[in-house]
Write a protein that holds these residues in place. Structure first.
Motif, PDB file in Angstrom:
ATOM      1  N   LEU A  66     -70.871  -1.420 -14.732  1.00 20.28           N
ATOM      2  CA  LEU A  66     -71.288  -0.645 -15.901  1.00 20.28           C
ATOM      3  C   LEU A  66     -70.041   0.051 -16.422  1.00 20.28           C
ATOM      4  N   VAL A  67     -69.635  -0.259 -17.642  1.00 22.07           N
ATOM      5  CA  VAL A  67     -68.360   0.219 -18.172  1.00 22.07           C
ATOM      6  C   VAL A  67     -68.558   0.962 -19.487  1.00 22.07           C
ATOM      7  N   GLU A  68     -67.533   1.703 -19.877  1.00 19.24           N
ATOM      8  CA  GLU A  68     -67.557   2.449 -21.133  1.00 19.24           C
ATOM      9  C   GLU A  68     -66.261   2.201 -21.892  1.00 19.24           C
ATOM     10  N   ASP A  69     -66.362   1.943 -23.173  1.00 20.16           N
ATOM     11  CA  ASP A  69     -65.205   1.749 -24.042  1.00 20.16           C
ATOM     12  C   ASP A  69     -64.891   3.032 -24.797  1.00 20.16           C
ATOM     13  N   GLY A  70     -63.692   3.058 -25.373  1.00 17.37           N
ATOM     14  CA  GLY A  70     -63.329   4.142 -26.278  1.00 17.37           C
ATOM     15  C   GLY A  70     -63.093   5.471 -25.608  1.00 17.37           C
ATOM     16  N   VAL A  71     -62.736   5.457 -24.320  1.00 16.22           N
ATOM     17  CA  VAL A  71     -62.455   6.700 -23.609  1.00 16.22           C
ATOM     18  C   VAL A  71     -61.015   7.117 -23.891  1.00 16.22           C
ATOM     19  N   LEU A  72     -60.824   8.324 -24.421  1.00 13.32           N
ATOM     20  CA  LEU A  72     -59.490   8.795 -24.786  1.00 13.32           C
ATOM     21  C   LEU A  72     -58.887   9.598 -23.637  1.00 13.32           C
ATOM     22  N   SER A  73     -57.586   9.370 -23.411  1.00 14.59           N
ATOM     23  CA  SER A  73     -56.870  10.121 -22.380  1.00 14.59           C
ATOM     24  C   SER A  73     -55.386  10.095 -22.704  1.00 14.59           C
ATOM     25  N   GLU A  74     -54.633  10.987 -22.075  1.00 20.34           N
ATOM     26  CA  GLU A  74     -53.186  10.866 -22.116  1.00 20.34           C
ATOM     27  C   GLU A  74     -52.758   9.770 -21.153  1.00 20.34           C
ATOM     28  N   GLN A  75     -51.763   8.989 -21.568  1.00 20.71           N
ATOM     29  CA  GLN A  75     -51.273   7.898 -20.736  1.00 20.71           C
ATOM     30  C   GLN A  75     -49.757   7.979 -20.642  1.00 20.71           C
ATOM     31  N   VAL A  76     -49.254   8.144 -19.419  1.00 18.54           N
ATOM     32  CA  VAL A  76     -47.804   8.114 -19.218  1.00 18.54           C
ATOM     33  C   VAL A  76     -47.286   6.756 -19.663  1.00 18.54           C
ATOM     34  N   ASN A  77     -46.164   6.761 -20.390  1.00 15.75           N
ATOM     35  CA  ASN A  77     -45.678   5.544 -21.050  1.00 15.75           C
ATOM     36  C   ASN A  77     -44.177   5.395 -20.849  1.00 15.75           C
ATOM     37  N   TYR A  78     -43.772   4.541 -19.907  1.00 19.33           N
ATOM     38  CA  TYR A  78     -42.363   4.294 -19.669  1.00 19.33           C
ATOM     39  C   TYR A  78     -41.764   3.317 -20.669  1.00 19.33           C
ATOM     40  N   PHE A  79     -42.561   2.840 -21.609  1.00 19.77           N
ATOM     41  CA  PHE A  79     -42.091   1.868 -22.601  1.00 19.77           C
ATOM     42  C   PHE A  79     -41.805   2.527 -23.951  1.00 19.77           C
ATOM     43  N   ASP A  80     -41.786   3.833 -23.974  1.00 16.59           N
ATOM     44  CA  ASP A  80     -41.578   4.559 -25.222  1.00 16.59           C
ATOM     45  C   ASP A  80     -40.240   4.213 -25.870  1.00 16.59           C
ATOM     46  N   GLN A  81     -39.242   3.874 -25.062  1.00 19.57           N
ATOM     47  CA  GLN A  81     -37.921   3.541 -25.592  1.00 19.57           C
ATOM     48  C   GLN A  81     -37.600   2.053 -25.460  1.00 19.57           C
ATOM     49  N   ASP A  82     -38.602   1.237 -25.274  1.00 21.09           N
ATOM     50  CA  ASP A  82     -38.428  -0.209 -25.128  1.00 21.09           C
ATOM     51  C   ASP A  82     -38.872  -0.894 -26.419  1.00 21.09           C
ATOM     52  N   PRO A  83     -37.917  -1.351 -27.247  1.00 22.40           N
ATOM     53  CA  PRO A  83     -38.285  -1.952 -28.541  1.00 22.40           C
ATOM     54  C   PRO A  83     -39.136  -3.210 -28.407  1.00 22.40           C
ATOM     55  N   TYR A  88     -43.742   0.959 -27.910  1.00 20.45           N
ATOM     56  CA  TYR A  88     -42.458   1.542 -28.306  1.00 20.45           C
ATOM     57  C   TYR A  88     -42.682   2.694 -29.286  1.00 20.45           C
ATOM     58  N   GLU A  89     -42.027   3.825 -28.999  1.00 16.63           N
ATOM     59  CA  GLU A  89     -42.073   5.029 -29.823  1.00 16.63           C
ATOM     60  C   GLU A  89     -43.504   5.539 -30.060  1.00 16.63           C
ATOM     61  N   MET A  90     -44.361   5.307 -29.080  1.00 18.04           N
ATOM     62  CA  MET A  90     -45.716   5.858 -29.162  1.00 18.04           C
ATOM     63  C   MET A  90     -45.841   7.153 -28.376  1.00 18.04           C
ATOM     64  N   GLY A  91     -44.706   7.582 -27.795  1.00 20.77           N
ATOM     65  CA  GLY A  91     -44.708   8.834 -27.066  1.00 20.77           C
ATOM     66  C   GLY A  91     -44.835   8.636 -25.569  1.00 20.77           C
ATOM     67  N   ASN A  92     -44.365   9.650 -24.850  1.00 20.52           N
ATOM     68  CA  ASN A  92     -44.514   9.663 -23.398  1.00 20.52           C
ATOM     69  C   ASN A  92     -44.840  11.095 -22.959  1.00 20.52           C
ATOM     70  N   PRO A  93     -46.114  11.359 -22.725  1.00 22.81           N
ATOM     71  CA  PRO A  93     -47.234  10.413 -22.668  1.00 22.81           C
ATOM     72  C   PRO A  93     -47.765  10.040 -24.047  1.00 22.81           C
TER      73      PRO A  93
END
Length: 279
Positions: free
Chosen positions: A245-262, A267-272
């Motif tokens: 049983l799953v749920e879509d559209g759940v918002l959260s902060e997500q750590v993102n190590y790809f923020d500087q990876d073109p 890319y450039e979506m922020g970290n987090p």
């Protein structure tokens, strides 16, 4: 994107020959058609889709809801058949109608179509992830790439140590030997290793299979009723059925190590990433 799990149950089941829908997703169980003949109301009930060699039962109900099948003769593609059931070793589209005597009047039902089909395989991707995991968006991007190629997948995100984690997550990791994050599993047991090539999934999605699952759900207030059936050309009595049983559209902060990876879609979506959408 990720998909939040709200519940999981492992159920040992016996084979259930559930009715099938007009589509290959087997999402509905019964297809009942009511016809009026000389002011006599009759209902011809037939599954819209079935597997090869699966018994297909025909039923006729009279105007009072009485089952008159025993007194009826059924015709499949214009040919009378013996009894009230039919099966075919070949796929194809068929038509059926029935006749029965009602107080000296011959009642003929409408002709109804049904199909014998080969189901298409849907691939399960399990994404072991966490909001704290900076590399985890990598699998989210790979899943989006798979979605661009096929709809024959079902995606479940299994979260660790965040607000979307569930108590049995550790048991799943131990059982299926998941030792790091992110980790992807194809059909539960096959490792989907970095860089998570879409073709690992796409090449096997949508292929012919010999089993299918039907599911119906109904929400009443806060109560969700789910009915699941399984049909197969093989014996499945020793198998288990896994329900998510799953749920879509759940918002959260997500750590993102790809923020500087073109090269990354993150890319450039922020970290987090703020308001990362978990689907």
């Amino acid at each position: 994107m990720n998909r939040k799990i709200w519940g999981l149950s492992l159920v040992v089941f016996s084979l259930l020959f559930a009715s099938c829908s007009k589509k290959e997703d087997f999402s509905n169980f019964d297809d009942e058609t009511v016809v009026i003949v000389d002011d006599i109301v009759s209902a011809l009930v037939v599954r819209a889709s079935s597997l090869r060699n699966q018994e297909i039962k025909f039923t006729i109900l009279d105007e009072d809801g009485n089952d008159v099948t025993e007194n009826a003769t059924f015709y499949v593609d214009g040919e009378a058949i013996e009894g009230d059931s039919f099966s075919s070793a070949e796929i194809g589209n068929f038509e059926v109608y029935g006749e029965y005597d009602f107080e000296g009047t011959l009642v003929t039902t409408d002709t109804e179509a049904f199909s014998v089909i080969i189901p298409k395989r849907k691939i399960v991707i399990e994404d072991y992830t966490g909001a704290w995991c900076g590399y985890c968006p990598r699998i989210s991007a790979a899943i989006e790439a798979v979605h661009d190629e096929t709809d024959d997948i079902a995606v479940v995100a299994i979260h660790n140590d965040d607000d979307m984690a569930l108590p049995f997550e550790e048991n799943l990791r131990e059982t299926f030997e998941v030792f790091g994050f992110p980790s992807g599993r194809i059909n539960r047991t096959q490792n989907w290793g970095n860089p998570h090539p879409p073709e690992d999934v796409v090449d096997i999605a949508g292929l012919d299979t010999n089993s299918a699952i039907s599911i119906q759900s109904q929400l009443s207030g806060n109560n969700l009723a789910v009915k699941v059936g399984v049909v197969s050309e093989n014996d499945l009595t020793s198998m288990k059925l896994v329900l998510y049983l799953v749920e879509d559209g759940v918002l959260s902060e997500q750590v993102n190590y790809f923020d500087q990876d073109p090269s990354s879609p993150y890319y450039e979506m922020g970290n987090p990433i703020i308001d990362f959408v978990n689907n």
